[in-house]
Design an enzyme around this catalytic site. Structure first.
Site, PDB file in Angstrom:
ATOM      1  N   ASN A 211      -7.625 -17.666  17.984  1.00 24.80           N
ATOM      2  CA  ASN A 211      -7.490 -16.239  17.651  1.00 24.80           C
ATOM      3  C   ASN A 211      -7.961 -15.389  18.818  1.00 24.80           C
ATOM      4  OD1 ASN A 211     -10.423 -15.658  17.306  1.00 24.80           O
ATOM      5  ND2 ASN A 211     -10.198 -17.217  15.706  1.00 24.80           N
ATOM      6  N   ASP A 280      -9.918 -20.299   9.257  1.00 28.67           N
ATOM      7  CA  ASP A 280     -10.047 -20.686   7.846  1.00 28.67           C
ATOM      8  C   ASP A 280      -9.409 -22.048   7.570  1.00 28.67           C
ATOM      9  OD1 ASP A 280     -11.449 -18.418   6.979  1.00 28.67           O
ATOM     10  OD2 ASP A 280      -9.606 -17.232   7.122  1.00 28.67           O
ATOM     11  N   LYS A 290       1.334 -35.851  22.223  1.00 32.29           N
ATOM     12  CA  LYS A 290       2.060 -34.576  22.344  1.00 32.29           C
ATOM     13  C   LYS A 290       3.347 -34.615  21.506  1.00 32.29           C
ATOM     14  CE  LYS A 290       4.220 -31.476  25.566  1.00 32.29           C
ATOM     15  NZ  LYS A 290       4.800 -31.289  26.884  1.00 32.29           N
ATOM     16  N   PRO A 308     -14.538 -25.878   6.439  1.00 29.28           N
ATOM     17  CA  PRO A 308     -15.759 -25.537   5.700  1.00 29.28           C
ATOM     18  C   PRO A 308     -16.129 -24.082   5.974  1.00 29.28           C
ATOM     19  CG  PRO A 308     -16.240 -26.999   7.554  1.00 29.28           C
ATOM     20  CD  PRO A 308     -14.760 -26.887   7.475  1.00 29.28           C
ATOM     21  N   ASP A 309     -16.662 -23.394   4.969  1.00 29.94           N
ATOM     22  CA  ASP A 309     -17.190 -22.037   5.190  1.00 29.94           C
ATOM     23  C   ASP A 309     -18.638 -22.194   5.651  1.00 29.94           C
ATOM     24  OD1 ASP A 309     -18.363 -19.498   4.996  1.00 29.94           O
ATOM     25  OD2 ASP A 309     -16.786 -18.854   3.610  1.00 29.94           O
ATOM     26  N   ILE A 310     -18.825 -22.093   6.962  1.00 31.93           N
ATOM     27  CA  ILE A 310     -20.127 -22.420   7.573  1.00 31.93           C
ATOM     28  C   ILE A 310     -21.206 -21.482   7.031  1.00 31.93           C
ATOM     29  CG2 ILE A 310     -21.370 -22.670   9.752  1.00 31.93           C
ATOM     30  CD1 ILE A 310     -18.547 -22.938  11.097  1.00 31.93           C
ATOM     31  N   PHE A 326     -20.514 -11.561   9.527  1.00 33.26           N
ATOM     32  CA  PHE A 326     -19.662 -10.536  10.136  1.00 33.26           C
ATOM     33  C   PHE A 326     -18.326 -10.486   9.409  1.00 33.26           C
ATOM     34  CE2 PHE A 326     -20.930  -8.398  14.078  1.00 33.26           C
ATOM     35  CZ  PHE A 326     -22.244  -8.808  14.115  1.00 33.26           C
ATOM     36  N   LYS A 340     -17.228  -9.520   0.521  1.00 34.81           N
ATOM     37  CA  LYS A 340     -17.498 -10.730   1.300  1.00 34.81           C
ATOM     38  C   LYS A 340     -18.993 -11.044   1.308  1.00 34.81           C
ATOM     39  CE  LYS A 340     -14.620 -11.236   4.639  1.00 34.81           C
ATOM     40  NZ  LYS A 340     -13.899 -11.124   5.913  1.00 34.81           N
TER      41      LYS A 340
HETATM   42  O1  C5P Z   1     -14.747 -15.858   5.173  1.00 38.15           O
HETATM   43  P1  C5P Z   1     -14.469 -14.757   6.132  1.00 38.15           P
HETATM   44  O2  C5P Z   1     -13.804 -15.222   7.382  1.00 38.15           O
HETATM   45  O3  C5P Z   1     -13.718 -13.659   5.503  1.00 38.15           O
HETATM   46  O4  C5P Z   1     -15.924 -14.150   6.505  1.00 38.15           O
HETATM   47  C1  C5P Z   1     -16.345 -13.868   7.793  1.00 38.15           C
HETATM   48  C2  C5P Z   1     -17.743 -14.364   8.024  1.00 38.15           C
HETATM   49  O5  C5P Z   1     -17.847 -15.728   7.630  1.00 38.15           O
HETATM   50  C3  C5P Z   1     -18.146 -14.383   9.488  1.00 38.15           C
HETATM   51  O6  C5P Z   1     -19.540 -14.204   9.574  1.00 38.15           O
HETATM   52  C4  C5P Z   1     -17.728 -15.755   9.940  1.00 38.15           C
HETATM   53  O7  C5P Z   1     -18.437 -16.158  11.090  1.00 38.15           O
HETATM   54  C5  C5P Z   1     -18.050 -16.593   8.727  1.00 38.15           C
HETATM   55  N1  C5P Z   1     -17.176 -17.743   8.524  1.00 38.15           N
HETATM   56  C6  C5P Z   1     -17.716 -19.011   8.499  1.00 38.15           C
HETATM   57  N2  C5P Z   1     -16.914 -20.113   8.273  1.00 38.15           N
HETATM   58  C7  C5P Z   1     -15.608 -19.949   8.015  1.00 38.15           C
HETATM   59  C8  C5P Z   1     -15.028 -18.659   8.007  1.00 38.15           C
HETATM   60  C9  C5P Z   1     -15.842 -17.583   8.265  1.00 38.15           C
HETATM   61  O8  C5P Z   1     -18.917 -19.165   8.737  1.00 38.15           O
HETATM   62  N3  C5P Z   1     -14.881 -21.020   7.811  1.00 38.15           N
END
Ligand code: C5P
Length: 401
Positions: A211, A280, A290, A308-310, A326, A340
């Site tokens: 991105n 995501d 390749k 994973p959502d860290i 953020f 959020k």
């Molecule tokens: O879930 P979303 O992307 O909408 O939320 C943004 C926040 O979540 C940011 O702080 C980003 O660094 C964190 N994030 C994360 N892991 C993900 C997606 C977003 O820690 N897979």
């Protein structure tokens, strides 16, 4: 506004080959708005001329206690009154010994004894044996006990050909220390983990999905945290940026790499700040080789799986760090950001408009917490980061929850 605007410093040069680097330091400090009075010991003049230092600082250079240009003959008093700090760079073995014992037998040493409350920063530069000598170590300990800040030394190649501790910090590093010195130490001793930049999800060994995050905001926050006295680990996706001075950086590529690195660090952190634009999804059918254009003209089909959502995972840790998230949104910032924050279960979320913030040098942070939305002014990212650090320090509970 430059970082040293309206600041006045006395730079004292003592005898050492590193004197030549102070020419560069003076240039960089002037760019940051500082006013500099240079004082040199007799030994320093063997390594760089007063003319050079005068031309660069744009002000008279002082060498002598008996300087007839000073109407009241009191350069040793006048120069430090109203000064923001005295910086001794390079600080030789001999001069450090003099400072530790309060000797006052030339202008620079006398001025250091007469300085009153003016802060003293000492930047040692010497051969490794001279640095390791017990007398030098005793003197350094004494200077610290007397309230001086000792910057460095670094380790590495020395002018004498030996290798070891005692190298003077580089001009950019001294400048970073000086700028940090001016910032309030609101997070002294706190361990902070910050993520920054984009993540990069492989499609095959040569292609990836990423991105537009430049990493500038996360890097500025890492710098501001370090300036505030924190011990900072920056976990960064691929960016073109250099790690801020004094910040430990761990490089990662994919969201799953970032997740692994964060989970290793999070248990020992007081604060976790998740600035990275984490993907995501990753490509679940990424190819080991390749991908080739197929003869029938068909484009490959990519399949995606959730990353994973860290942040949410760290926020859910028992006795985990205090978390800041953020959100870069393109519309309805307040609504999306607050939703959020609640979804991730975090005390503070920083929102900004993606179209304004991404890759820009300035940003407007909106802070969302239990009391509502608080908008900070539009500022260069480093200044916005410094304000955010203050806001975090104010909200941080006394002890980890
Ligand atoms: O879930 P979303 O992307 O909408 O939320 C943004 C926040 O979540 C940011 O702080 C980003 O660094 C964190 N994030 C994360 N892991 C993900 C997606 C977003 O820690 N897979």
């Amino acid at each position: 506004m430059p970082d040293l605007d309206h600041k006045r410093y006395v730079i004292g040069l003592t005898g050492g080959i590193a004197c030549y680097k102070i020419a560069e330091l003076v240039r960089r400090m002037l760019e940051q708005g500082a006013v500099i009075d240079v004082v040199m010991t007799e030994a320093a003049t063997h390594f760089i001329t007063p003319t050079t230092m005068q031309a660069l600082s744009g002000r008279p250079v002082y060498l002598d206690t008996w300087d007839a240009r000073i109407p009241n003959s009191m350069a040793h008093i006048n120069l430090t009154r109203g000064a923001d700090a005295i910086l001794i760079a390079p600080a030789s073995t001999d001069f450090i010994a003099k400072l530790a014992h309060g000797l006052a037998d030339d202008l620079l040493s006398t001025l250091c004894v007469a300085k009153g409350s003016c802060p003293l920063l000492v930047v040692p530069a010497m051969n490794r044996e001279m640095w390791q000598h017990p007398a030098t170590q005793r003197n350094i300990a004494q200077l610290k006990a007397d309230g001086a800040s000792v910057l460095g030394p670094a380790s590495g190649d020395q002018a004498c050909g030996e290798i070891g501790d005692g190298r003077m910090l580089e001009p950019q590093e001294i400048l970073a220390e000086l700028i940090a010195f001016e910032q309030p130490k609101v997070l002294a001793g706190k361990r902070v983990v910050v993520t920054a930049g984009p993540t990069c999800e492989p499609i095959d060994p040569v292609r990836a999905i990423t991105n537009r995050s430049s990493g500038k905001t996360g890097y500025a926050i890492a710098q501001a945290l370090r300036e505030a006295g924190a011990d900072v680990t920056l976990i960064s996706g691929p960016t073109a940026l250099a790690a801020p001075y004094g910040v430990a950086r761990i490089d990662v590529e994919s969201a799953r790499d970032m997740h692994g690195a964060v989970m290793q660090q999070a248990f020992t952190a007081d604060i976790f700040i998740s600035v990275a634009a984490v993907a995501d999804w990753h490509v679940s059918n990424a190819s080991e080789n390749k991908l080739k254009k197929s003869a029938d003209g068909q484009a490959p089909t990519l399949q995606f799986a959730l990353n994973p959502d860290i942040l949410a995972e760290v926020a859910a840790l028992q006795n985990g760090p205090w978390c800041v998230g953020f959100a870069a949104e393109t519309e309805n910032l307040n609504e999306h950001a607050e939703a959020k924050r609640r979804r991730k279960g975090i005390p503070l979320l920083v929102g900004n408009l993606a179209q304004q913030a991404m890759n820009a040098d300035d940003t407007t942070f909106v802070l969302f917490d239990d009391t509502g939305a608080h908008t900070l002014p539009l500022l260069p990212k480093l200044q916005a980061a410094r304000q955010l650090v203050q806001a975090i320090a104010k909200r941080l509970p006394d002890r980890k929850a």
